[in-house]
Design an enzyme around this catalytic site. Structure first.
Site, short mmCIF file in Angstrom:
data_model
loop_
_atom_site.label_atom_id
_atom_site.label_comp_id
_atom_site.label_asym_id
_atom_site.label_seq_id
_atom_site.Cartn_x
_atom_site.Cartn_y
_atom_site.Cartn_z
N ASP A 183 -0.49 -5.50 9.37
CA ASP A 183 -1.50 -4.52 8.98
C ASP A 183 -2.74 -5.33 8.60
O ASP A 183 -2.68 -6.17 7.70
CB ASP A 183 -1.00 -3.69 7.79
CG ASP A 183 -1.92 -2.51 7.49
OD1 ASP A 183 -3.02 -2.45 8.07
OD2 ASP A 183 -1.54 -1.66 6.66
N TRP A 221 0.87 -1.18 0.00
CA TRP A 221 0.00 0.00 0.00
C TRP A 221 0.91 1.24 0.00
O TRP A 221 1.77 1.37 0.88
CB TRP A 221 -0.84 -0.06 1.27
CG TRP A 221 -1.80 1.06 1.48
CD1 TRP A 221 -2.68 1.59 0.58
CD2 TRP A 221 -2.02 1.76 2.72
NE1 TRP A 221 -3.42 2.58 1.17
CE2 TRP A 221 -3.03 2.71 2.48
CE3 TRP A 221 -1.45 1.69 3.99
CZ2 TRP A 221 -3.49 3.58 3.47
CZ3 TRP A 221 -1.91 2.54 4.97
CH2 TRP A 221 -2.92 3.47 4.71
N LYS A 229 -13.35 -0.81 6.14
CA LYS A 229 -13.92 -1.61 5.05
C LYS A 229 -14.99 -2.57 5.58
O LYS A 229 -16.07 -2.63 5.04
CB LYS A 229 -12.85 -2.43 4.34
CG LYS A 229 -11.50 -1.80 4.27
CD LYS A 229 -11.41 -0.75 3.20
CE LYS A 229 -10.07 -0.06 3.34
NZ LYS A 229 -9.73 0.87 2.34
C1 LMR Z 1 -6.90 2.02 -0.62
O1 LMR Z 1 -5.85 1.39 -0.63
O2 LMR Z 1 -7.48 2.41 -1.65
C2 LMR Z 1 -7.58 2.28 0.69
O3 LMR Z 1 -6.92 1.64 1.71
C3 LMR Z 1 -7.80 3.73 0.93
C4 LMR Z 1 -6.55 4.44 1.32
O4 LMR Z 1 -6.52 5.03 2.40
O5 LMR Z 1 -5.57 4.43 0.55
#
Ligand code: LMR
Length: 405
Positions: free
Chosen positions: A217, A135, A253
């Site tokens: 996470d 992420w 989510k």
């Molecule tokens: C995403 O990866 O789209 C979500 O977790 C929202 C974010 O905060 O990035």
């Protein structure tokens, strides 16, 4: 105003916008038929935002309750924290080995945990490893918390479009003893590729052997399999193996509480005598940062988790949501097959959770964006944002991109 104070700000240059939120705005603003698959948010079969029915019911009930309007404690709303950590750990952790606080959702939990770890490890010399890819915000949170030696461990193999397990094990093994590893507990973001149970066993053993510090996470519990227990497999296994770790939990989510910013940070400790010390360090960080957390989301989650009827309904709703995502994956896969789109597309149905990592080149992703199919430039598509129609639109555009770009 004197110019001398303004001059100090001259050294600041404008930073690039956040990759996910920036693109999400662009997708929102686009006109005409479109498939907006950027941000990780669940939508219903008509593509509309989906407030969970159970959460709406809990909200109604809260209105009629005689609530305390004064500050929550610094660590948050204890009844919420107890229920929230129970869905992760069940009865695997003895209460005196667990320290947990309420956080500003998963992001706040990762940030708080990253900061706590700077009180325990040297953030300049201790390597901290993120999966490749991960992420994007992980790459922003860690330096902001003071970490300097941020490294990647192998995770996704673009050739096979699956887990690069040998590469991952090698990187865990060759990392200096006592490094920090951030692991996605389930429904890996962005790839949708998770280790199997047997692979988690091996990962846990390696972490133990190398004395690494694990930081989970956990943002998608319930989305990977539809079952809360199944999606907590890794954390519970690590507890059973005697691994000391941190875990960031989010309800954005799985309860659709994107705006309430509700989650927890928990620390599983070997030595219960250190629980009070860890708690005070967390409280200090919270107090110095935002004083104490907001109450609304905590009360909602607590009500849904603790009320027998709401809990049952929520778990069923969650299973339906996970089921709808699987149906969308199947629709995309079948359509790619029907069009005989060049390539192998099994990964679309093998991946789990909200996201699919389609396996397109950056140029092909750009082609999709230019044709109102909004996926990230890494090829991440939010499958939970698809409808039957936008699934067909996605496939048609991917088919053109693969054939022409
Ligand atoms: C995403 O990866 O789209 C979500 O977790 C929202 C974010 O905060 O990035």
């Amino acid at each position: 105003m004197s110019t001398s104070s303004a001059d100090k700000f001259d050294k600041l240059s404008t930073l690039p916008p956040d990759s996910i939120f920036h693109l999400a705005q662009k997708a929102k603003a686009a006109t005409g038929p479109k498939a907006d698959l950027i941000i990780g948010a669940y939508r219903d079969e008509h593509g509309r935002p989906y407030p969970l029915k159970t959460v709406r019911k809990a909200e109604q009930r809260l209105l009629d309750m005689n609530l305390d309007y004064e500050y929550l404690p610094i660590a948050g709303y204890k009844p919420f924290i107890d229920e929230a950590t129970k869905i992760i750990y069940a009865d695997t952790v003895a209460p005196d080995h667990l320290v947990a606080v309420q956080t500003l959702s998963g992001t706040g939990a990762v940030a708080l945990g990253a900061k706590l770890l700077t009180h325990v490890y040297d953030p300049v010399t201790t390597p901290i490893y993120l999966s490749n890819p991960t992420w994007p915000n992980h790459h922003a949170i860690l330096p902001a918390a003071g970490w300097k030696d941020i490294r990647s461990y192998s995770y996704y193999d673009p050739e096979t479009m699956s887990l690069d397990f040998e590469g991952m094990k090698k990187d865990i093994h060759t990392a200096p003893n006592g490094s920090i590893f951030v692991l996605h507990q389930c429904a890996h973001n962005p790839t949708g590729v998770d280790p199997t149970h047997a692979q988690w066993e091996e990962i846990a053993d390696l972490m133990l052997a190398k004395k690494h510090q694990v930081f989970f996470d956990s943002a998608y519990q319930g989305y990977a399999s539809g079952s809360l227990d199944e999606d907590a497999f890794a954390a519970r296994l690590f507890v059973k193996k005697g691994i000391q770790f941190l875990l960031a939990q989010s309800f954005s989510k799985n309860m659709g509480l994107y705006n309430e910013r509700i989650g927890t940070l928990s620390v599983v400790l070997h030595n219960p005598e250190k629980a009070a010390a860890v708690k005070t360090h967390l409280e200090l960080l919270i107090r110095a940062n935002y004083s104490n957390p907001p109450a609304h989301g905590a009360r909602l989650v607590h009500l849904v988790l603790s009320d027998k009827e709401l809990r049952k309904e929520w778990e069923a709703e969650l299973a339906d949501m996970a089921g709808r995502i699987r149906t969308m994956r199947r629709t995309v896969y079948n359509e790619l097959k029907r069009l005989e789109t060049p390539g192998s597309w099994e990964h679309v149905i093998n991946q789990i959770g909200m996201f699919s990592f389609l396996g397109l080149t950056k140029e092909q992703c750009q082609y999709c964006q230019d044709h109102n199919v909004f996926i990230t430039l890494t090829g991440r598509a939010n499958m939970a944002g698809l409808t039957h129609d936008t699934a067909l639109m996605l496939v048609k555009t991917v088919d053109e991109a693969v054939r022409t770009v």
